[in-house]
Design a protein around this motif. Structure first.
Motif, short mmCIF file in Angstrom:
data_model
loop_
_atom_site.label_atom_id
_atom_site.label_comp_id
_atom_site.label_asym_id
_atom_site.label_seq_id
_atom_site.Cartn_x
_atom_site.Cartn_y
_atom_site.Cartn_z
N ASN A 57 0.66 -1.15 0.02
CA ASN A 57 -0.06 0.16 -0.05
C ASN A 57 0.68 1.11 0.10
O ASN A 57 0.28 2.27 -0.45
CB ASN A 57 -1.08 -0.06 1.25
CG ASN A 57 -1.88 -1.11 1.29
OD1 ASN A 57 -1.51 -2.06 1.19
ND2 ASN A 57 -3.16 -0.55 1.35
N ILE A 79 -1.84 -1.69 -4.26
CA ILE A 79 -3.21 -1.65 -3.63
C ILE A 79 -3.61 -0.32 -2.80
O ILE A 79 -4.74 -0.43 -2.27
CB ILE A 79 -3.67 -2.80 -2.89
CG1 ILE A 79 -2.83 -3.13 -1.64
CG2 ILE A 79 -3.54 -4.28 -3.81
CD1 ILE A 79 -3.37 -4.22 -0.75
N ILE A 163 -13.52 -2.37 -1.80
CA ILE A 163 -13.39 -2.52 -0.27
C ILE A 163 -14.57 -2.28 0.17
O ILE A 163 -14.80 -1.19 0.75
CB ILE A 163 -12.19 -1.89 0.38
CG1 ILE A 163 -10.90 -1.83 -0.28
CG2 ILE A 163 -11.79 -2.04 1.79
CD1 ILE A 163 -9.80 -0.75 -0.10
C1 LIG Z 1 -4.62 -3.90 4.19
C2 LIG Z 1 -5.56 -4.24 2.86
C3 LIG Z 1 -5.89 -5.48 2.64
C4 LIG Z 1 -5.41 -6.74 3.76
O1 LIG Z 1 -6.52 -6.47 4.92
P1 LIG Z 1 -6.51 -7.67 5.95
O2 LIG Z 1 -7.59 -7.40 6.65
O3 LIG Z 1 -5.17 -7.65 6.84
O4 LIG Z 1 -6.39 -9.00 5.30
C5 LIG Z 1 -6.43 -5.78 1.40
N1 LIG Z 1 -6.71 -4.69 0.85
C6 LIG Z 1 -6.31 -3.48 0.86
C7 LIG Z 1 -6.70 -2.27 -0.29
C8 LIG Z 1 -5.74 -3.28 2.04
O5 LIG Z 1 -5.39 -1.83 2.40
#
Ligand SMILES: *Cc1c(COP(=O)(O)O)cnc(C)c1O
Length: 227
Positions: A57, A79, A163
């Motif tokens: 990220n 991401i 998300i």
């Molecule tokens: C941090 C993150 C994840 C992973 O999240 P977890 O709950 O630790 O599995 C997935 N996608 C994005 C965009 C994230 O920022």
């Protein structure tokens, strides 16, 4: 065996079970190990356990790890939130970007991607429910943006990412992911060829697989809680 190895093995079994349960082709769900805030050593452990795709990220942190692990064959997925002054490093170091939400960013990535490199794979980030704190475009803007991006060189539009709001209820999770699947299907019906649905994290991956995820992005369930 390290924790990371145990966690990966458990996760692979859970993914395979979910594929079977929801009538998905075996192996149709790819696991992206989200390694943000975790050291390169953890990534190397996961790599030794057979994991090849990793998600990051934060650009500065990511580029340092990508350089450190340059000898390993890794597919890197960006991401995180993407500002236009950061696109050059993303275009140079990553294989995928899941968080494109405006034309200007895509245009810069296309211009900055090396001509001799494999095209950069792009997903549009969709803000399914207009959450004010979340990045991504409104679903109704996806068709126009997809159309514009489709015309750019050196990047390849692969699909959609979202998300959704974290909720506990499985059916509610599955409904939200289903909206992204339906949006992808409507874009394909309009002539696109999108093969990617990047959706599902540690807390909701089963619902995402049920709804058609092709890439799940999992951090905590592999590397443990972040600081
Ligand atoms: C941090 C993150 C994840 C992973 O999240 P977890 O709950 O630790 O599995 C997935 N996608 C994005 C965009 C994230 O920022």
């Amino acid at each position: 065996m390290s924790n990371v190895t145990d966690n990966l093995n458990a996760l692979r079994a859970a993914i395979a079970a979910a594929e079977k349960k929801y009538g998905r082709e075996p192996g149709s769900v790819r696991l992206i190990a989200v390694s943000k805030q975790k050291p390169a050593a953890d990534i190397a452990l996961a790599w030794r356990a057979g994991q090849r795709e990793f998600g990051e990220n934060y650009l500065q942190e990511a580029v340092a790890k990508i350089r450190e692990l340059a000898d390993l064959d890794i597919v890197w997925h960006f991401i995180g939130a993407l500002q236009s002054n950061k696109t050059r490093d993303v275009a140079m170091h990553f294989d995928w970007v899941h968080s494109v939400d405006r034309y200007k960013i895509a245009e810069r990535l296309a211009k900055q991607r090396a001509e001799d490199a494999i095209p950069l794979n792009i997903c549009l980030q969709i803000n399914l429910h207009d959450e004010p704190t979340k990045a991504g475009i409104h679903p109704g803007q996806a068709a126009l943006l997809a159309e514009q991006i489709h015309a750019l060189p050196r990047i390849r539009l692969r699909g959609l990412m979202a998300i959704p709001e974290p909720v506990e209820d499985f059916d509610a999770q599955r409904r939200a992911f289903g909206e992204l699947t339906a949006l992808r299907d409507s874009l394909n019906a309009a002539g696109h060829d999108l093969d990617t649905l990047s959706m599902g994290m540690s807390g909701d991956m089963e619902a995402a697989i049920a709804a058609g995820a092709t890439h799940i992005r999992i951090g905590t369930a592999i590397f443990g809680a972040r600081g």
